[in-house]
Design a protein around this motif. Structure first.
Motif, short mmCIF file in Angstrom:
data_model
loop_
_atom_site.label_atom_id
_atom_site.label_comp_id
_atom_site.label_asym_id
_atom_site.label_seq_id
_atom_site.Cartn_x
_atom_site.Cartn_y
_atom_site.Cartn_z
N ASN A 1 0.81 -1.22 0.00
CA ASN A 1 0.00 0.00 0.00
C ASN A 1 0.83 1.27 0.00
OD1 ASN A 1 -2.49 -1.40 0.01
ND2 ASN A 1 -2.12 -1.89 2.17
N GLU A 2 2.04 1.16 -0.56
CA GLU A 2 2.92 2.32 -0.71
C GLU A 2 3.90 2.03 -1.82
OE1 GLU A 2 5.75 3.01 2.46
OE2 GLU A 2 5.86 0.87 2.89
N SER A 3 4.51 3.08 -2.33
CA SER A 3 5.54 2.90 -3.36
C SER A 3 6.68 3.87 -3.08
CB SER A 3 4.97 3.16 -4.76
OG SER A 3 4.67 4.54 -4.93
N LEU A 4 7.82 3.54 -3.63
CA LEU A 4 8.95 4.45 -3.51
C LEU A 4 8.64 5.76 -4.20
CD1 LEU A 4 11.81 5.18 -2.71
CD2 LEU A 4 12.64 3.87 -4.68
N MET A 5 8.01 5.71 -5.38
CA MET A 5 7.71 6.96 -6.07
C MET A 5 6.78 7.86 -5.26
SD MET A 5 6.34 7.86 -9.86
CE MET A 5 4.70 8.47 -9.59
N GLU A 6 5.81 7.29 -4.58
CA GLU A 6 4.94 8.11 -3.73
C GLU A 6 5.75 8.80 -2.63
OE1 GLU A 6 0.63 6.30 -3.24
OE2 GLU A 6 2.19 4.74 -3.05
#
Length: 183
Positions: A82-87
Motif C-alpha cells: 500500500n505504498e511505493s517508492l515513487m509516492e
C-alpha cells in the motif's frame, strides 16, 4: 550525468560527449531528469539535487529493492503493498513532477527494444498530466507501446513487476525480456 564525483566520469564524458556534473549542476541545467539509482539511494541523491528539482519532470526508474539476496530468484522490497517508492519521493519533493517508467526492464532493452516487430508495453504513472505526456512521447520515440496507469498511487502496482522481471535473470541468466499488455 549527475554524480557526487563527476571527475570519475571524465573519460566517459569524453568518449560519449555526455556532460557530467554534480547532481545539483545537472538538476540546474537539465530540462528533464532521469532518476536511475539504487532505490535505497534515491532520497539521498534527490537531496543532493535540492531545489533544482522544483518544476522538473523526473522520470523515476527506481525500485524499492533491499540488499538482501534473492530467494529462489525473488528479490525483497522495502515498501509494502500500500505504498511505493515513487509516492515517497513525490511527497518529499512536491514541486517535482515525477513519472514512474523504465522500472521493469533492463538497460539493454530501454531504447529500441527489438522483439521481432512486437513493441513491448511500458507502464507509467504520475500525478502531473503534462509530465506524463512528455514521458509518453519519449517512450514512443524509444520504441515502446505505452500504458498510462494513472496517478502516482499506481506506482504501487508498477514497481513490483521489477521483482518478477528479475526472476528469469537470477534463475536462467536471461536479462533481455520485457512485458506486453494484450488488449
Amino acid at each position: 550525468i549527475g554524480s557526487r564525483t563527476p571527475a570519475k566520469l571524465a573519460e566517459y564524458s569524453k568518449e560519449t560527449g555526455i556532460s557530467a556534473g554534480t547532481f545539483a549542476e545537472v538538476g540546474r541545467w537539465g530540462e528533464a531528469l532521469v532518476l536511475s539509482v539504487k532505490g535505497n539511494a534515491a532520497e539521498r541523491v534527490l537531496s543532493l539535487v535540492g531545489p533544482e528539482l522544483d518544476g522538473k519532470v523526473v522520470i523515476d526508474t527506481t525500485n524499492p529493492l533491499t540488499d538482501a539476496p534473492p530467494e529462489q530468484g525473488v528479490l525483497h522490497s522495502f515498501t509494502g503493498p500500500n505504498e511505493s517508492l515513487m509516492e515517497r519521493l513525490q511527497l518529499a519533493w512536491p514541486m517535482a513532477r515525477f513519472v514512474k517508467a523504465f522500472s521493469c526492464v533492463g538497460s539493454a532493452r530501454m531504447v529500441d527494444p527489438d522483439f521481432g516487430g512486437v513493441r513491448p508495453t511500458m507502464f507509467y504513472c504520475g500525478d502531473d498530466a503534462q509530465a506524463k505526456a512528455i514521458v509518453a512521447r519519449v517512450l514512443d520515440q524509444f520504441g515502446w507501446e505505452t500504458a498510462d496507469m494513472g496517478g502516482a498511487v499506481a506506482a504501487r502496482a508498477i514497481e513490483p513487476p521489477a521483482v518478477l522481471w528479475c526472476i528469469p535473470g537470477f534463475l536462467q541468466d536471461s536479462w533481455t525480456h520485457a512485458f506486453k499488455l494484450l488488449r
